[in-house]
Structures are given as C-alpha cells and as structure tokens.
Design a protein around this motif. Structure first.
Motif, PDB file in Angstrom:
ATOM      1  N   GLY A 315       2.945  -5.067  -7.064  1.00 46.91           N
ATOM      2  CA  GLY A 315       2.076  -3.926  -6.846  1.00 46.91           C
ATOM      3  C   GLY A 315       0.976  -3.804  -7.874  1.00 46.91           C
ATOM      4  O   GLY A 315       0.460  -4.805  -8.394  1.00 46.91           O
ATOM      5  N   GLN A 319       2.946  -5.034 -11.361  1.00 48.78           N
ATOM      6  CA  GLN A 319       4.293  -4.481 -11.472  1.00 48.78           C
ATOM      7  C   GLN A 319       5.060  -4.707 -10.171  1.00 48.78           C
ATOM      8  O   GLN A 319       4.517  -4.599  -9.084  1.00 48.78           O
ATOM      9  N   PHE A 321       8.029  -3.903  -7.323  1.00 52.79           N
ATOM     10  CA  PHE A 321       8.716  -2.775  -6.698  1.00 52.79           C
ATOM     11  C   PHE A 321       9.347  -3.273  -5.400  1.00 52.79           C
ATOM     12  O   PHE A 321       9.062  -4.384  -4.940  1.00 52.79           O
ATOM     13  N   SER A 369       7.472   4.344   0.313  1.00 51.51           N
ATOM     14  CA  SER A 369       6.914   3.783  -0.924  1.00 51.51           C
ATOM     15  C   SER A 369       5.588   4.450  -1.272  1.00 51.51           C
ATOM     16  O   SER A 369       5.261   4.619  -2.448  1.00 51.51           O
ATOM     17  N   LYS A 372       6.356   7.820  -2.800  1.00 48.10           N
ATOM     18  CA  LYS A 372       6.829   7.680  -4.183  1.00 48.10           C
ATOM     19  C   LYS A 372       5.724   7.273  -5.149  1.00 48.10           C
ATOM     20  O   LYS A 372       5.897   7.371  -6.357  1.00 48.10           O
ATOM     21  N   GLU A 374       4.364   4.124  -5.258  1.00 49.71           N
ATOM     22  CA  GLU A 374       4.363   2.680  -5.521  1.00 49.71           C
ATOM     23  C   GLU A 374       3.299   1.963  -4.705  1.00 49.71           C
ATOM     24  O   GLU A 374       2.838   0.889  -5.084  1.00 49.71           O
ATOM     25  N   LYS A 405      -3.714  -0.205  -5.834  1.00 53.71           N
ATOM     26  CA  LYS A 405      -2.363  -0.199  -5.262  1.00 53.71           C
ATOM     27  C   LYS A 405      -2.351  -0.949  -3.933  1.00 53.71           C
ATOM     28  O   LYS A 405      -3.320  -0.900  -3.171  1.00 53.71           O
TER      29      LYS A 405
END
Length: 462
Positions: A315, A319, A321, A369, A372, A374, A405
């Motif tokens: 992501g 990072q 996820f 997602s 949240k 992410e 993102k």
C-alpha cells in the motif's frame, strides 16, 4: 485541449458536453410545458422551477459521462451514440430516483419526466448526427510543428492517425544531419527564419521530438516562438496530455522533478479524499451487504474452502496490509505458495468466480479496507509483495506509484484492460503515474463515474 482541474479535456468533448447540457435543459422545460398544457395547468416561468429543470439535466449528463457517451467514438459512430445514449437515459432514471428519494421536490414529476426523457433522446440523437456529418471536427484540432524527424517524431505521427487525435501535424523539421525517418521533413538549414516558418504553417504548438538535444536545441528560436504566443512543449509533456499517461519511454528524473503535479499530499486534498472514502465505503458496505452475503453462500456451495480470503498487498509508501475479497478461484489455486499471474480463461477460476470477477462483485469487501484507511476508493491497484519486488527491478519509477493509497478502482483500471504480464504492468504503471501526478477530487469523481462504464462493458476483465 483545455486543462480543467489538472486534467486535459478535448475541445470537441467540451463543446458537445455544453450543447448536451443546454439541450437537456430544453427537454426538461418543454416536457414540463407539454404536461402543463395537457392538464390545463398554468405554465408559469422557467425561474419558478429551476431545481427540477437543472436536476434533470445534471443527472442525465452524469449518466452520459458514466457510460462513456463522450468517448472517442461519440461523434464517429451513430450506432455507438445510440447505444450509449439509451443506456445513459436508463441510468439517468436511476440517478433521478435516488435524488428524489434523498431530496423530495427537487426533481420533475414522473409525468413530466416521461416527456422530458423522450425529448432528450431525440435532441441528443439529432445533435450527434449534425455534429458527425455537418461540422468538420478538424476545426477543433491544433496544428503542430514537430522539431525532429526520427523515431520520436514517428511516434507522434502514429498518434495523429488515431480516431481520437486532437491535433494535425503541419510539418516536421529535421534538426540534425543524417537520414530522417519522416518523409517530407524540412532540414533546419533550409529554413531561413524558424518563426516565419511557424507563422506560414499557422502552427499553434511546437513539440520537441529530438533524439539528442545537445548541439541541436534551438534555444534562441524557441524563446522567440514562445514569446509570440505559440506553445512549446517537450515530448514527455505532450504525450502525457494526449494519451492520459506518463510515457516511460521518454521521461527522465528531471522531468518528474520540474514538471507540475504530485500534490496529492496537500492537507485539503487529503482531508477531502479521506472524508469521501469514509462516506462512500460505509454507504457501499450497507447497500451491498446482502449481495456480498448472497454470493458468499454461492461460493461455499460451489467449492470447498472459505467464501472470503485475505491476501497481503503493498500500500501507501510500500507498507503491507491485507485485503479482503470474495474468493473467485479454487481454494488450492496457489497450493505451491507462490504468487501466480491470473491468465485469460484461467482454469483455477470457478463458475461463480468468473461471474463475480466480470461484474467486479469480488472487489466489494475491499470497502472494509477503505473504511479502515488502508486503501482509498480511487487509486492504483494494490499488488502483491512478490510482484512488486519483481516489477521494481524491471521498470523505472515503479515505486512512485505508492505515493498515493491503492484503490478499488483507478485511472489504469478504466483505461486499460485487465493485465497479467510485465508489459501489461508497464502500461498500467504509466496510467498510475498520471493519476499520482495529476490527482484532484475532480479526477476521482470522473474515475468513479467511468467505473460504471467498465462494469457495464467489462472488456478485458479476467
């Protein structure tokens, strides 16, 4: 082209859109008048009913955008125009119904709407026939002078031949000695005055398509041309504007550094995008919850294994996820534990899985997602760590797609068929970089609307 909110829109599309909006306003008003005359009601003034008239035109124009009614074939194929317009009218009915439910009193009555819909179809068809047969679309095209006569110039020549091309090449100038690749190119030493040459050809833009700039860049001439009002662009910027993607074959690090864009990290943009993501993902989960559960049951009945599956993806800023999706393949699709590209007619895909992939239902649980934080609703497709590690070694600037993102839908998804190879990934990266560079809320809205077209006509989905 005109640049609206950092996104390029061809003049013919803008012209057609403005005419359509006026015609839709006229259809709504005439529909109102016809119904009023039928029931002997006082007609009154247009200013007595602005909300119903404008809501009708606004809803149908959004529907036209959503189904691709302003695509490259809009003025070139009557069959295409008829099909997309009829679907847009149907979709417009849904938009207006939702609007009437959310804001009672701001839409036309059903009896008015019936007349207005019929008139809208007639008006939209007539204007497309007239624009496609009477008006010369070349009037809207820019005249270009290409400085260069090599492989780069040939790439621009190929773009000119496309049906949706927004320019005409008035001439080529061969800037260096040696054999050229373009027939009819004029040697620079045969031109006494480059500015006069530009004026004689009635050029509105000069594009640099030089293979090697050292000792061949006419700085003084370009400065004079620029100050007279003629646009001067390098090839990378030109291709970005004309194709809607960042061309990896022509860009270099300095172009990324000095060109405008990459403002998605600004505070106001981030706040708007996050607020929009929360609202839309929550609404989507509430509205599609029964659909998700229904297909989860079908998946369980068809094959062994869980209806949902989690998968690690890369992501924002690299990072990792986990995303949640409805399972569309057999539970043992990757029994060896290695990531495998999906292939066309992949035998691992189940019957239910093939359907939910086609209409993108398998993607719906990803809204969790988004909620949240992410993912975002719009952004580059999140890839698996194994694929990312491999692709970063095979193509430049791949890491730059992670400055925004990842999303459920995106600029690459609506412009390029589903890809499952290195070459497909390269093309999609070019669209992802365009999105990361030119992000605005306007572009997000355009992508969400165009996603409807991809769902209705899912070419290339695997």
């Amino acid at each position: 082209m005109i640049r609206l909110f950092k996104h390029y829109i061809p003049y013919p599309v803008l012209f057609l859109g403005l005419i359509d909006f006026l015609l839709l306003l006229a259809a709504a008003e005439i529909g109102w008048i016809l119904r009023a005359l039928q029931i002997n009601m006082q007609i009154g003034s247009l200013f007595d009913r602005p909300a119903p008239i404008f809501s009708f035109a606004f809803a149908l124009q959004l529907a036209l955008i959503a189904v691709g009614g302003y695509g490259s074939e809009a003025l070139q194929s009557l069959r295409f125009a008829v099909a997309r317009t009829l679907v847009a009218i149907s979709l417009g009915v849904i938009f207006l119904s939702l609007l009437a439910f959310a804001m009672p009193g701001v839409t036309l009555w059903r009896s008015n709407s019936l007349y207005a819909m019929v008139l809208a179809i007639v008006f939209l068809m007539i204007i497309r026939i007239l624009l496609g047969t009477v008006i010369d679309i070349d009037v809207f095209k820019r005249r270009l002078l290409i400085l260069g006569a090599g492989p780069r110039a040939r790439r621009i020549a190929a773009l000119e031949k496309r049906s949706d091309s927004g320019f005409i090449i008035a001439g080529y100038v061969q800037m260096v000695d040696g054999p050229g690749r373009i027939d009819g190119a004029v040697r620079r030493q045969d031109i006494d005055n480059l500015l006069q040459h530009v004026t004689d050809l009635e050029v509105s833009e000069v594009v640099l398509a030089l293979e090697e700039r050292r000792n061949s860049l006419p700085v003084a001439d370009l400065l004079t041309i620029k100050t007279t009002g003629v646009h001067v662009n390098d090839m990378s910027t030109f291709l970005e504007r004309e194709t809607g993607r960042v061309d990896l074959g022509s860009v270099n690090p300095s172009w990324f550094i000095f060109s405008d864009g990459f403002s998605s990290g600004r505070r106001l943009s981030k706040l708007f995008k996050r607020g929009f993501d929360i609202f839309l993902s929550f609404l989507l989960l509430v509205l599609t919850g029964p659909v998700i559960l229904f297909f989860a049951l079908l998946i369980k009945l068809e094959s062994e294994g869980g209806a949902f599956f989690r998968q690690e993806r890369v992501g924002l800023y690299g990072q990792k996820f986990n995303i949640l999706k409805l399972r569309s393949m057999r539970a043992d699709a990757e029994s060896a534990g290695e990531a495998v590209w999906a292939a066309e007619n992949d035998p691992r895909i189940t019957r239910v899985g093939r359907f939910i992939r086609k209409v993108r239902i398998d993607e719906l649980p990803q809204a969790w997602s988004v909620l949240k934080g992410e993912m975002s609703f719009v952004g580059p497709r999140p890839e698996r760590p194994q694929f990312v590690a491999d692709l970063q070694t095979k193509m430049p600037y791949y890491a730059e797609r992670h400055i925004v993102k990842p999303g459920i839908t995106g600029w690459a998804q609506i412009n390029y068929p589903y890809g499952a190879s290195i070459e497909d990934s390269r093309h999609k990266l070019e669209y992802d970089l365009y999105y990361a560079k030119n992000y605005t809320p306007f572009l997000d809205l355009l992508i969400i609307l165009q996603t409807i077209r991809v769902v209705l006509w899912p070419e290339g989905v695997r």
